[in-house]
Design a protein around this motif. Structure first.
Motif, PDB file in Angstrom:
ATOM      1  N   ARG A  31       0.857  -1.190   0.000  1.00  0.00           N
ATOM      2  CA  ARG A  31       0.000   0.000   0.000  1.00  0.00           C
ATOM      3  C   ARG A  31       0.891   1.237   0.000  1.00  0.00           C
ATOM      4  NH1 ARG A  31      -2.227   3.263   4.324  1.00  0.00           N
ATOM      5  NH2 ARG A  31      -1.229   1.865   5.821  1.00  0.00           N
ATOM      6  N   PRO A  32       0.855   2.052  -1.055  1.00  0.00           N
ATOM      7  CA  PRO A  32       1.689   3.261  -1.075  1.00  0.00           C
ATOM      8  C   PRO A  32       1.346   4.212   0.076  1.00  0.00           C
ATOM      9  CG  PRO A  32       0.900   2.746  -3.268  1.00  0.00           C
ATOM     10  CD  PRO A  32       0.136   1.864  -2.322  1.00  0.00           C
ATOM     11  N   LEU A  33       2.384   4.726   0.712  1.00  0.00           N
ATOM     12  CA  LEU A  33       2.220   5.728   1.765  1.00  0.00           C
ATOM     13  C   LEU A  33       2.570   7.123   1.259  1.00  0.00           C
ATOM     14  CD1 LEU A  33       3.901   3.814   4.733  1.00  0.00           C
ATOM     15  CD2 LEU A  33       1.448   3.995   4.230  1.00  0.00           C
ATOM     16  N   ALA A  34       3.598   7.207   0.436  1.00  0.00           N
ATOM     17  CA  ALA A  34       4.020   8.483  -0.157  1.00  0.00           C
ATOM     18  C   ALA A  34       4.525   8.208  -1.562  1.00  0.00           C
ATOM     19  CB  ALA A  34       5.100   9.145   0.685  1.00  0.00           C
ATOM     20  N   VAL A  35       4.091   9.042  -2.509  1.00  0.00           N
ATOM     21  CA  VAL A  35       4.471   8.889  -3.919  1.00  0.00           C
ATOM     22  C   VAL A  35       5.007  10.220  -4.417  1.00  0.00           C
ATOM     23  CG1 VAL A  35       3.653   8.367  -6.255  1.00  0.00           C
ATOM     24  CG2 VAL A  35       2.716   7.112  -4.286  1.00  0.00           C
ATOM     25  N   ALA A  36       6.208  10.186  -4.973  1.00  0.00           N
ATOM     26  CA  ALA A  36       6.818  11.399  -5.519  1.00  0.00           C
ATOM     27  C   ALA A  36       6.578  11.483  -7.018  1.00  0.00           C
ATOM     28  CB  ALA A  36       8.323  11.402  -5.230  1.00  0.00           C
ATOM     29  N   ARG A  37       6.384  12.681  -7.509  1.00  0.00           N
ATOM     30  CA  ARG A  37       6.279  12.896  -8.949  1.00  0.00           C
ATOM     31  C   ARG A  37       7.679  12.940  -9.535  1.00  0.00           C
ATOM     32  NH1 ARG A  37       4.360  18.623 -10.974  1.00  0.00           N
ATOM     33  NH2 ARG A  37       6.513  19.038 -10.351  1.00  0.00           N
ATOM     34  N   CYS A  38       7.974  12.005 -10.413  1.00  0.00           N
ATOM     35  CA  CYS A  38       9.244  11.990 -11.133  1.00  0.00           C
ATOM     36  C   CYS A  38       9.308  13.199 -12.069  1.00  0.00           C
ATOM     37  CB  CYS A  38       9.346  10.687 -11.911  1.00  0.00           C
ATOM     38  SG  CYS A  38      10.728  10.586 -13.063  1.00  0.00           S
ATOM     39  N   ASP A  39      10.525  13.640 -12.357  1.00  0.00           N
ATOM     40  CA  ASP A  39      10.674  14.739 -13.319  1.00  0.00           C
ATOM     41  C   ASP A  39      10.003  14.399 -14.654  1.00  0.00           C
ATOM     42  OD1 ASP A  39      12.160  15.976 -11.359  1.00  0.00           O
ATOM     43  OD2 ASP A  39      14.099  15.577 -12.294  1.00  0.00           O
ATOM     44  N   LEU A  40      10.155  13.159 -15.096  1.00  0.00           N
ATOM     45  CA  LEU A  40       9.532  12.742 -16.356  1.00  0.00           C
ATOM     46  C   LEU A  40       8.014  12.795 -16.268  1.00  0.00           C
ATOM     47  CD1 LEU A  40       9.726  11.618 -19.230  1.00  0.00           C
ATOM     48  CD2 LEU A  40       9.968   9.324 -18.235  1.00  0.00           C
ATOM     49  N   ASP A  41       7.448  12.466 -15.111  1.00  0.00           N
ATOM     50  CA  ASP A  41       5.986  12.505 -14.946  1.00  0.00           C
ATOM     51  C   ASP A  41       5.426  13.881 -15.283  1.00  0.00           C
ATOM     52  OD1 ASP A  41       5.871   9.862 -14.094  1.00  0.00           O
ATOM     53  OD2 ASP A  41       5.825  10.371 -11.963  1.00  0.00           O
ATOM     54  N   LEU A  42       6.124  14.911 -14.826  1.00  0.00           N
ATOM     55  CA  LEU A  42       5.664  16.278 -15.111  1.00  0.00           C
ATOM     56  C   LEU A  42       5.591  16.510 -16.608  1.00  0.00           C
ATOM     57  CD1 LEU A  42       4.998  19.237 -14.410  1.00  0.00           C
ATOM     58  CD2 LEU A  42       7.476  19.641 -14.232  1.00  0.00           C
ATOM     59  N   TYR A  43       6.602  16.063 -17.339  1.00  0.00           N
ATOM     60  CA  TYR A  43       6.649  16.340 -18.775  1.00  0.00           C
ATOM     61  C   TYR A  43       5.683  15.466 -19.560  1.00  0.00           C
ATOM     62  CZ  TYR A  43      10.763  18.801 -17.171  1.00  0.00           C
ATOM     63  OH  TYR A  43      11.604  19.643 -16.492  1.00  0.00           O
ATOM     64  N   ILE A  44       5.382  14.285 -19.053  1.00  0.00           N
ATOM     65  CA  ILE A  44       4.320  13.476 -19.663  1.00  0.00           C
ATOM     66  C   ILE A  44       2.970  14.145 -19.427  1.00  0.00           C
ATOM     67  CG2 ILE A  44       3.094  11.275 -19.580  1.00  0.00           C
ATOM     68  CD1 ILE A  44       5.750   9.966 -18.759  1.00  0.00           C
ATOM     69  N   ALA A  45       2.745  14.572 -18.196  1.00  0.00           N
ATOM     70  CA  ALA A  45       1.455  15.168 -17.839  1.00  0.00           C
ATOM     71  C   ALA A  45       1.184  16.460 -18.589  1.00  0.00           C
ATOM     72  CB  ALA A  45       1.393  15.413 -16.330  1.00  0.00           C
ATOM     73  N   THR A  46       2.215  17.248 -18.865  1.00  0.00           N
ATOM     74  CA  THR A  46       2.015  18.513 -19.586  1.00  0.00           C
ATOM     75  C   THR A  46       2.021  18.338 -21.098  1.00  0.00           C
ATOM     76  OG1 THR A  46       4.394  18.947 -19.531  1.00  0.00           O
ATOM     77  CG2 THR A  46       3.059  19.871 -17.735  1.00  0.00           C
ATOM     78  N   GLY A  47       2.495  17.176 -21.590  1.00  0.00           N
ATOM     79  CA  GLY A  47       2.591  16.955 -23.030  1.00  0.00           C
ATOM     80  C   GLY A  47       3.908  17.383 -23.622  1.00  0.00           C
ATOM     81  N   PHE A  48       4.849  17.856 -22.783  1.00  0.00           N
ATOM     82  CA  PHE A  48       6.172  18.247 -23.288  1.00  0.00           C
ATOM     83  C   PHE A  48       6.892  17.031 -23.890  1.00  0.00           C
ATOM     84  CE2 PHE A  48      10.760  18.956 -22.537  1.00  0.00           C
ATOM     85  CZ  PHE A  48      10.933  20.111 -23.277  1.00  0.00           C
ATOM     86  N   VAL A  49       6.712  15.874 -23.255  1.00  0.00           N
ATOM     87  CA  VAL A  49       7.165  14.606 -23.822  1.00  0.00           C
ATOM     88  C   VAL A  49       5.931  13.909 -24.372  1.00  0.00           C
ATOM     89  CG1 VAL A  49       8.177  12.354 -23.314  1.00  0.00           C
ATOM     90  CG2 VAL A  49       9.132  14.406 -22.271  1.00  0.00           C
ATOM     91  N   SER A  50       5.918  13.633 -25.670  1.00  0.00           N
ATOM     92  CA  SER A  50       4.692  13.166 -26.334  1.00  0.00           C
ATOM     93  C   SER A  50       4.732  11.688 -26.724  1.00  0.00           C
ATOM     94  CB  SER A  50       4.436  14.010 -27.581  1.00  0.00           C
ATOM     95  OG  SER A  50       5.539  13.909 -28.482  1.00  0.00           O
ATOM     96  N   THR A  51       5.711  10.946 -26.217  1.00  0.00           N
ATOM     97  CA  THR A  51       5.872   9.544 -26.628  1.00  0.00           C
ATOM     98  C   THR A  51       5.234   8.572 -25.639  1.00  0.00           C
ATOM     99  OG1 THR A  51       8.064   9.579 -25.583  1.00  0.00           O
ATOM    100  CG2 THR A  51       7.958   9.964 -27.966  1.00  0.00           C
ATOM    101  N   TYR A  52       4.309   9.051 -24.823  1.00  0.00           N
ATOM    102  CA  TYR A  52       3.649   8.203 -23.829  1.00  0.00           C
ATOM    103  C   TYR A  52       2.132   8.281 -24.016  1.00  0.00           C
ATOM    104  CZ  TYR A  52       8.034   7.536 -21.334  1.00  0.00           C
ATOM    105  OH  TYR A  52       9.315   7.174 -20.989  1.00  0.00           O
ATOM    106  N   PRO A  53       1.592   7.579 -25.005  1.00  0.00           N
ATOM    107  CA  PRO A  53       0.149   7.628 -25.211  1.00  0.00           C
ATOM    108  C   PRO A  53      -0.602   6.892 -24.105  1.00  0.00           C
ATOM    109  CG  PRO A  53       1.143   5.999 -26.656  1.00  0.00           C
ATOM    110  CD  PRO A  53       2.276   6.704 -25.979  1.00  0.00           C
ATOM    111  N   GLY A  54      -1.706   7.482 -23.640  1.00  0.00           N
ATOM    112  CA  GLY A  54      -2.539   6.837 -22.635  1.00  0.00           C
ATOM    113  C   GLY A  54      -3.529   5.873 -23.268  1.00  0.00           C
TER     114      GLY A  54
END
Length: 346
Positions: A31-54
């Motif tokens: 069970r996760p207690l704390a989860v950090a946002r990876c630097d890459l996560d930010l760029y996937i979430a904003t679309g700056f990195v576009s090679t991760y289709p949902g």
């Protein structure tokens, strides 16, 4: 159970999905207690990195609590553990060499929260539960007294920063260290903090972002603007150079800044199809150049020990702590390190 799912840039949703179950006696459910946002996560979430289709499960840096474990899992319910973001068995020839980022038991680049890298979804850290195979190898106990929020990024970004300076300083005690910050924003800061904690002779952090410079100073490093646009040249050669900027200009500056027979590690993902590298200069200097994905599982226990003994302070990089419930809305929040605390852990 609930699972944060990336749909497309700036759109993440909580989905109801089947809860994971034990499939082998070496498995554990965490069970996760704390989860950090990876630097890459930010760029996937904003679309700056576009090679991760949902769509795919999101989040991969976590500290959690074991809730169920097989007889040979090596952990027990109630144990607090760090979960590596890369899946590895610890048994194959590749893992035994310490190359856990390419374990033979899984598709290449298998990881939590990054299904497009391997073509298979292993679940994400921003979920109620995570299935951990080979838990006897994968899971590392969280030392008593270490806050899960402080250690949350060990799975990836802290380990990534550490690998750029830790092994090098072990071979060259007291060496000088230059960190060039930027795209991999938390990774560069963790590298600077680790270098200070490990007793580097001098640690200089260069970044054009004033907020990140302040965080580097809080960890004991010198900090100045990078200012490559103004044609900055190296002030002096450095024994160890860590490049987290992710630009061609910064990589060239890193090579110019590296001392003869120095070591340069590029931690950023250079996103262009081609990146020019001044190899002639590197050749004559005799530079050792490392680039590539971190070997998370063998590296992060070293950083964890340094956190536990009080010398390394990754919390100085964190700009915001929020709850799981806020994750879908806050994932694009700018800043070097965003951490989500599970509400049930409070």
């Amino acid at each position: 159970m609930r699972q944060l799912t990336f749909i497309e840039p700036r759109r993440l949703e909580w989905w109801d999905v089947p809860a994971p179950r034990l499939a082998a006696d070496t498995d554990a459910i965490v069970r996760p207690l704390a989860v950090a946002r990876c630097d890459l996560d930010l760029y996937i979430a904003t679309g700056f990195v576009s090679t991760y289709p949902g769509p795919f499960a999101f989040g991969h840096e976590t500290v959690g609590e074991v809730v169920e474990a097989g007889d040979a899992a090596g952990v027990s319910p109630g144990d607090r553990v760090v979960v590596p973001f890369q899946l590895s068995c610890g048994r194959c020839a590749t893992c035994r060499k310490g190359w856990t980022n390419a374990c033979e038991a899984y598709p290449f680049a298998a990881a939590y929260g990054l299904a497009p890298t391997s073509g298979r979804d292993f679940g994400g850290a921003l979920s109620d539960l995570i299935h951990v195979p080979f838990a006897d190898h994968m899971l590392v106990p969280l030392p008593p007294g270490v806050d899960p929020v402080v250690a949350a990024s060990l799975s990836d970004n802290i380990a990534d920063g550490w690998r750029a300076v830790g092994p090098q300083l072990a071979e060259r005690p007291g060496a000088t260290v230059l960190v060039i910050g930027g795209l991999a924003q938390s990774v560069g800061l963790y590298a600077a903090g680790a270098a200070v904690a490990l007793g580097a002779g001098r640690v200089l952090y260069l970044d054009d972002d004033a907020g990140r410079r302040d965080r580097a100073r809080a960890m004991g490093a010198e900090a100045e603007p990078l200012a490559l646009a103004e044609g900055r040249q190296p002030d002096q050669p450095f024994d160890i150079v860590a490049e987290a900027a992710g630009t061609e200009a910064a990589l060239g500056f890193a090579i110019r800044s590296c001392a003869p027979n120095g070591v340069l590690t590029s931690m950023a993902i250079h996103l262009g199809a081609l990146t020019a590298v001044p190899l002639t200069r590197a050749y004559y200097k005799g530079i050792t150049f490392h680039t590539g994905r971190v070997q998370s599982r063998p590296i992060f226990p070293q950083a964890l020990d340094c956190i536990a003994c009080g010398r390394f302070h990754p919390q100085d990089v964190t700009h915001r702590v929020a709850t799981f419930a806020d994750a879908a809305d806050l994932m694009t929040d700018p800043g070097p390190k965003l951490i989500f605390r599970c509400e049930a852990a409070d």
